[in-house]
Design a protein around this motif. Structure first.
Motif, PDB file in Angstrom:
ATOM      1  N   ASP A  31      -2.911  -9.534  -2.047  1.00  0.00           N
ATOM      2  CA  ASP A  31      -3.323  -8.220  -2.528  1.00  0.00           C
ATOM      3  C   ASP A  31      -4.619  -7.780  -1.859  1.00  0.00           C
ATOM      4  N   LEU A  34      -3.980  -6.688   1.720  1.00  0.00           N
ATOM      5  CA  LEU A  34      -3.407  -5.349   1.750  1.00  0.00           C
ATOM      6  C   LEU A  34      -4.479  -4.285   1.518  1.00  0.00           C
ATOM      7  N   ARG A  35      -5.359  -4.522   0.567  1.00  0.00           N
ATOM      8  CA  ARG A  35      -6.441  -3.569   0.287  1.00  0.00           C
ATOM      9  C   ARG A  35      -7.377  -3.428   1.482  1.00  0.00           C
ATOM     10  N   SER A  37      -6.639  -4.016   4.634  1.00  0.00           N
ATOM     11  CA  SER A  37      -5.880  -3.388   5.712  1.00  0.00           C
ATOM     12  C   SER A  37      -5.808  -1.876   5.547  1.00  0.00           C
ATOM     13  N   SER A  38      -5.675  -1.430   4.315  1.00  0.00           N
ATOM     14  CA  SER A  38      -5.553   0.009   4.066  1.00  0.00           C
ATOM     15  C   SER A  38      -6.856   0.761   4.335  1.00  0.00           C
ATOM     16  N   GLY A  39      -7.964   0.061   4.518  1.00  0.00           N
ATOM     17  CA  GLY A  39      -9.249   0.700   4.778  1.00  0.00           C
ATOM     18  C   GLY A  39      -9.550   0.930   6.250  1.00  0.00           C
ATOM     19  N   GLY A  40      -8.615   0.618   7.129  1.00  0.00           N
ATOM     20  CA  GLY A  40      -8.854   0.728   8.568  1.00  0.00           C
ATOM     21  C   GLY A  40      -9.189   2.127   9.047  1.00  0.00           C
ATOM     22  N   ASP A  41      -8.471   3.124   8.558  1.00  0.00           N
ATOM     23  CA  ASP A  41      -8.729   4.504   8.988  1.00  0.00           C
ATOM     24  C   ASP A  41     -10.108   4.987   8.548  1.00  0.00           C
TER      25      ASP A  41
END
Length: 67
Positions: A31, A34-35, A37-41
């Motif tokens: 989890d 995933l969290r 990874s979602s902050g890359g942008d």
């Protein structure tokens, strides 16, 4: 290695060469990975606002350390 309240155990490797940042993260929890990874942008936008570029951004999962 960091132990963060909301993400648990996270490992980070950061390289900075000629104004370009490369960031590799690894989390013990799926989890948390995933969290992160979602902050890359958002990370890319923040670095560009500071005059830097994100040359690479990876997130992986690792087994938790035994203490």
């Amino acid at each position: 290695m960091l132990t963060l309240p909301e993400l648990g155990e996270v490992r980070a490797a950061i390289r900075f060469v000629a104004g370009e940042v490369t960031l590799s993260l690894s989390a013990a929890s799926p989890d948390s990975a995933l969290r992160l990874s979602s902050g890359g942008d958002a990370l890319r936008q923040q670095l560009e606002a500071a005059g830097l570029s994100l040359g690479g951004f990876t997130v992986a999962r690792h087994e938790p350390s035994e203490e």
